[in-house]
Design a protein around this motif. Structure first.
Motif, PDB file in Angstrom:
ATOM      1  N   ASP A 281       0.808  -1.217   0.000  1.00 14.90           N
ATOM      2  CA  ASP A 281       0.000   0.000   0.000  1.00 14.90           C
ATOM      3  C   ASP A 281       0.848   1.278   0.000  1.00 14.90           C
ATOM      4  O   ASP A 281       0.322   2.365  -0.221  1.00 14.90           O
ATOM      5  CB  ASP A 281      -0.999   0.007   1.163  1.00 14.90           C
ATOM      6  N   LEU A 282       2.158   1.165   0.190  1.00 15.82           N
ATOM      7  CA  LEU A 282       3.032   2.348   0.112  1.00 15.82           C
ATOM      8  C   LEU A 282       3.450   2.655  -1.321  1.00 15.82           C
ATOM      9  O   LEU A 282       4.048   3.696  -1.571  1.00 15.82           O
ATOM     10  CB  LEU A 282       4.292   2.148   0.958  1.00 15.82           C
ATOM     11  N   LYS A 283       3.139   1.727  -2.238  1.00 18.45           N
ATOM     12  CA  LYS A 283       3.525   1.906  -3.647  1.00 18.45           C
ATOM     13  C   LYS A 283       5.005   2.309  -3.738  1.00 18.45           C
ATOM     14  O   LYS A 283       5.390   3.234  -4.436  1.00 18.45           O
ATOM     15  CB  LYS A 283       2.632   2.922  -4.326  1.00 18.45           C
ATOM     16  N   PHE A 284       5.829   1.548  -3.016  1.00 15.12           N
ATOM     17  CA  PHE A 284       7.258   1.787  -2.899  1.00 15.12           C
ATOM     18  C   PHE A 284       7.964   1.348  -4.178  1.00 15.12           C
ATOM     19  O   PHE A 284       7.753   0.250  -4.670  1.00 15.12           O
ATOM     20  CB  PHE A 284       7.779   0.984  -1.702  1.00 15.12           C
ATOM     21  N   ASP A 285       8.791   2.225  -4.707  1.00 17.63           N
ATOM     22  CA  ASP A 285       9.496   1.919  -5.946  1.00 17.63           C
ATOM     23  C   ASP A 285      10.928   2.446  -5.848  1.00 17.63           C
ATOM     24  O   ASP A 285      11.135   3.638  -5.597  1.00 17.63           O
ATOM     25  CB  ASP A 285       8.766   2.582  -7.117  1.00 17.63           C
ATOM     26  N   ILE A 286      11.902   1.558  -6.015  1.00 17.34           N
ATOM     27  CA  ILE A 286      13.301   1.985  -6.021  1.00 17.34           C
ATOM     28  C   ILE A 286      13.605   2.518  -7.410  1.00 17.34           C
ATOM     29  O   ILE A 286      13.455   1.816  -8.404  1.00 17.34           O
ATOM     30  CB  ILE A 286      14.242   0.821  -5.657  1.00 17.34           C
TER      31      ILE A 286
ATOM     32  N   HIS B  33       2.620   0.372  11.165  1.00 16.03           N
ATOM     33  CA  HIS B  33       2.142  -0.540  10.129  1.00 16.03           C
ATOM     34  C   HIS B  33       3.308  -1.087   9.293  1.00 16.03           C
ATOM     35  O   HIS B  33       3.387  -2.280   9.016  1.00 16.03           O
ATOM     36  CB  HIS B  33       1.134   0.190   9.239  1.00 16.03           C
ATOM     37  N   ILE B  34       4.224  -0.216   8.895  1.00 18.22           N
ATOM     38  CA  ILE B  34       5.370  -0.630   8.075  1.00 18.22           C
ATOM     39  C   ILE B  34       6.228  -1.643   8.824  1.00 18.22           C
ATOM     40  O   ILE B  34       6.593  -2.692   8.279  1.00 18.22           O
ATOM     41  CB  ILE B  34       6.209   0.598   7.652  1.00 18.22           C
ATOM     42  N   PHE B  35       6.534  -1.360  10.082  1.00 22.23           N
ATOM     43  CA  PHE B  35       7.404  -2.268  10.832  1.00 22.23           C
ATOM     44  C   PHE B  35       6.670  -3.530  11.280  1.00 22.23           C
ATOM     45  O   PHE B  35       7.294  -4.587  11.402  1.00 22.23           O
ATOM     46  CB  PHE B  35       8.081  -1.529  11.989  1.00 22.23           C
TER      47      PHE B  35
END
Length: 157
Positions: free
Chosen positions: A36-41, A139-141
């Motif tokens: 849900d963070l739509k994390f993109d390197i 939430h992330i951790f």
């Protein structure tokens, strides 16, 4: 600016070498970050790379509905199989300093995360922390804890 601290510990039933191998590979951050963070390197050429002091990594992240941030971190300190530190250089926080420690224990390896962070916008930042940021980081951790438990063969307790 107020500095907040988040501390998390987890014991994984793996060797120190295996823990370091996993955590020192920047691309593995995708695996332990909630969808849900739509994390993109964004940084290219990280395939097969291991972190080193001075490594700069650029990301895109969307922690809140539709709001996208670019985030740049630097791996500022690395002591192989003991710890590393990532620090925000540009991004959504006014201050971000994340220490990762690795300690051999009887049952495997204890992973300790200590994040010191501050938010911009003074009083509004304090309100955002209370209403959104604190729970989002939890939430992330929590997600990370769960994924690592599954990845390394232990059940969530």
């Amino acid at each position: 600016m107020r500095i907040y601290t988040l501390k998390r510990e987890q014991v994984l039933p793996i060797s120190l070498e295996n823990a370091w191998e996993f955590f020192s590979t920047p691309l593995n951050l995708n695996e332990i970050t909630p969808d849900d963070l739509k994390f993109d390197i964004l940084t290219k050429g990280l395939e097969g790379e291991k972190m080193y002091p001075g490594m700069i990594i650029n990301y895109k992240v969307s922690p809140f509905a539709g709001i996208k941030f670019r985030w740049t971190t630097e791996i500022s300190h690395v002591k192989t199989q003991e710890y590393f530190v990532d620090e925000q250089r540009f991004g959504p926080y006014a201050f971000w300093h994340h220490k990762h420690f690795f300690e051999e224990v009887e049952d495997g390896v204890k992973i300790i995360d200590i994040v010191d962070y501050g938010l911009p916008f003074g009083f509004l930042g304090k309100i955002a922390h209370a209403l959104i940021v604190k729970s989002k980081l939890k939430h992330i951790f929590d997600f990370r804890h769960e994924i690592l438990a599954k990845e390394f063969g232990i059940d969530k307790k």
